[in-house]
Scaffold this motif. Structure first.
Motif, mmCIF file in Angstrom:
data_model
loop_
_atom_site.group_PDB
_atom_site.id
_atom_site.type_symbol
_atom_site.label_atom_id
_atom_site.label_comp_id
_atom_site.label_asym_id
_atom_site.label_seq_id
_atom_site.Cartn_x
_atom_site.Cartn_y
_atom_site.Cartn_z
ATOM 1 N N ARG A 6 -15.559 -41.526 -42.831
ATOM 2 C CA ARG A 6 -16.415 -41.756 -42.072
ATOM 3 C C ARG A 6 -15.794 -43.360 -42.087
ATOM 4 N NH1 ARG A 6 -22.242 -41.336 -45.146
ATOM 5 N NH2 ARG A 6 -22.272 -43.194 -43.153
ATOM 6 N N ASN A 7 -15.096 -43.610 -42.478
ATOM 7 C CA ASN A 7 -14.344 -45.477 -42.719
ATOM 8 C C ASN A 7 -13.078 -44.754 -42.094
ATOM 9 O OD1 ASN A 7 -15.241 -48.164 -43.061
ATOM 10 N ND2 ASN A 7 -13.088 -48.351 -44.494
ATOM 11 N N ARG A 8 -12.767 -44.509 -42.409
ATOM 12 C CA ARG A 8 -11.046 -44.150 -41.555
ATOM 13 C C ARG A 8 -11.315 -43.559 -39.495
ATOM 14 N NH1 ARG A 8 -9.924 -41.559 -45.293
ATOM 15 N NH2 ARG A 8 -10.234 -39.501 -44.941
ATOM 16 N N ILE A 9 -12.439 -42.941 -39.734
ATOM 17 C CA ILE A 9 -12.877 -42.588 -37.980
ATOM 18 C C ILE A 9 -13.500 -43.110 -38.012
ATOM 19 C CG2 ILE A 9 -13.133 -40.463 -37.069
ATOM 20 C CD1 ILE A 9 -10.498 -39.957 -38.956
ATOM 21 N N LEU A 10 -14.849 -43.356 -38.467
ATOM 22 C CA LEU A 10 -15.595 -44.155 -37.301
ATOM 23 C C LEU A 10 -16.013 -45.588 -37.538
ATOM 24 C CD1 LEU A 10 -19.286 -41.882 -38.771
ATOM 25 C CD2 LEU A 10 -17.127 -41.475 -36.441
ATOM 26 N N ARG A 11 -15.043 -46.002 -38.569
ATOM 27 C CA ARG A 11 -15.711 -47.606 -38.270
ATOM 28 C C ARG A 11 -14.787 -48.579 -38.103
ATOM 29 N NH1 ARG A 11 -20.229 -45.831 -38.253
ATOM 30 N NH2 ARG A 11 -21.597 -47.226 -38.995
ATOM 31 N N LEU A 12 -13.209 -47.940 -38.903
ATOM 32 C CA LEU A 12 -11.736 -49.202 -39.232
ATOM 33 C C LEU A 12 -11.750 -49.146 -37.284
ATOM 34 C CD1 LEU A 12 -9.543 -48.150 -42.438
ATOM 35 C CD2 LEU A 12 -11.571 -50.270 -41.213
ATOM 36 N N PRO A 13 -11.467 -48.138 -36.708
ATOM 37 C CA PRO A 13 -11.065 -48.173 -35.248
ATOM 38 C C PRO A 13 -12.134 -49.092 -34.490
ATOM 39 C CG PRO A 13 -11.419 -46.020 -35.657
ATOM 40 C CD PRO A 13 -11.830 -46.346 -36.999
ATOM 41 N N LEU A 14 -13.135 -49.335 -34.971
ATOM 42 C CA LEU A 14 -13.845 -50.598 -34.193
ATOM 43 C C LEU A 14 -14.034 -52.046 -34.797
ATOM 44 C CD1 LEU A 14 -16.614 -48.376 -33.944
ATOM 45 C CD2 LEU A 14 -15.163 -48.915 -32.043
ATOM 46 N N GLY A 15 -13.020 -51.605 -35.895
ATOM 47 C CA GLY A 15 -12.353 -52.911 -36.942
ATOM 48 C C GLY A 15 -14.061 -53.644 -36.807
ATOM 49 N N LYS A 16 -14.171 -52.534 -38.441
ATOM 50 C CA LYS A 16 -15.403 -52.411 -39.050
ATOM 51 C C LYS A 16 -14.970 -52.238 -40.363
ATOM 52 C CE LYS A 16 -18.741 -53.642 -35.014
ATOM 53 N NZ LYS A 16 -18.438 -54.901 -35.053
ATOM 54 N N ASP A 17 -16.087 -52.226 -40.926
ATOM 55 C CA ASP A 17 -16.041 -51.462 -42.596
ATOM 56 C C ASP A 17 -16.880 -50.923 -43.228
ATOM 57 O OD1 ASP A 17 -15.200 -51.009 -45.406
ATOM 58 O OD2 ASP A 17 -14.481 -52.586 -45.550
ATOM 59 N N ILE A 18 -17.196 -49.823 -43.076
ATOM 60 C CA ILE A 18 -18.756 -49.157 -43.414
ATOM 61 C C ILE A 18 -18.941 -49.704 -45.185
ATOM 62 C CG2 ILE A 18 -17.486 -47.297 -45.537
ATOM 63 C CD1 ILE A 18 -19.688 -45.297 -43.610
ATOM 64 N N PHE A 19 -18.119 -50.068 -46.175
ATOM 65 C CA PHE A 19 -18.428 -50.435 -47.439
ATOM 66 C C PHE A 19 -18.747 -52.397 -47.244
ATOM 67 C CE2 PHE A 19 -14.354 -47.528 -47.528
ATOM 68 C CZ PHE A 19 -15.847 -46.625 -48.531
ATOM 69 N N ALA A 20 -19.437 -52.556 -46.289
ATOM 70 C CA ALA A 20 -19.637 -53.665 -46.080
ATOM 71 C C ALA A 20 -21.468 -53.968 -45.548
ATOM 72 C CB ALA A 20 -19.143 -54.781 -44.592
ATOM 73 N N GLU A 21 -21.600 -52.453 -45.058
ATOM 74 C CA GLU A 21 -22.846 -52.583 -44.987
ATOM 75 C C GLU A 21 -24.124 -51.569 -45.838
ATOM 76 O OE1 GLU A 21 -22.564 -49.327 -41.937
ATOM 77 O OE2 GLU A 21 -20.806 -49.598 -40.736
ATOM 78 N N ASP A 22 -25.248 -51.496 -45.661
ATOM 79 C CA ASP A 22 -25.934 -51.164 -46.809
ATOM 80 C C ASP A 22 -26.186 -49.282 -46.682
ATOM 81 O OD1 ASP A 22 -28.115 -50.523 -48.570
ATOM 82 O OD2 ASP A 22 -29.938 -51.938 -46.674
ATOM 83 N N LEU A 23 -25.716 -49.278 -47.440
ATOM 84 C CA LEU A 23 -25.896 -47.739 -47.364
ATOM 85 C C LEU A 23 -26.629 -47.141 -48.452
ATOM 86 C CD1 LEU A 23 -21.864 -47.098 -48.156
ATOM 87 C CD2 LEU A 23 -23.069 -46.898 -46.220
#
Length: 144
Positions: free
Chosen positions: A20-37
């Motif tokens: 999810r991080n590779r496909i959904l977040r990094l292309p937007l300049g975001k990091d899923i691991f910085a989110e409240d999962l």
């Protein structure tokens, strides 16, 4: 190819976060691991394995009685446009219908709108600005 269901406390879930991080977040300049999962602990998780590797993931949560909401849908780039996304979405929708859900909602990225329409979803509202991701989404729905 194997379709699976998995839990948020599994190794597969950790693999899904990387995907999810590779496909959904990094292309937007975001990091899923910085989110409240923690908000997704109770989600229902589904995936596709090819040669024991997770190549696609999707999840859903209970939005209201008999209404599920799809989220976190990602397919590894090398496997996109090969039918795996449709196969996984159909697996999720069938499982939700068998579990008594009557409707499935999704906030689809503008880039995924046509895909969801081909899968039977209809646009309910949009485009709506997703301020968190800084992209446009469409509220879409399918009756089961």
């Amino acid at each position: 190819m194997e379709r699976i269901k998995y839990e948020s406390n599994s190794i597969i879930y950790q693999e899904s976060l990387m995907l999810r991080n590779r496909i959904l977040r990094l292309p937007l300049g975001k990091d899923i691991f910085a989110e409240d999962l923690s908000i997704e602990r109770q989600n229902k998780f589904y995936g596709i394995l090819v040669d024991k590797q997770l190549i696609a993931t999707i999840s859903a949560y209970d939005e209201a009685p008999s209404i599920a909401h799809v989220t976190a849908f990602a397919v590894e780039e090398a496997y996109q446009k090969m039918g795996y996304g449709r196969l996984l979405l159909d697996f999720l929708v069938t499982d939700l219908a068998e579990s008594g859900f009557k409707r499935v909602n999704v906030d689809a990225r503008a880039t995924a709108k046509v895909f969801y329409e081909k899968c039977g979803f209809i646009v309910v509202d949009g485009p709506i600005r997703n301020e968190h991701l800084e992209i446009d989404d469409y509220k879409m729905s399918i009756l089961l």
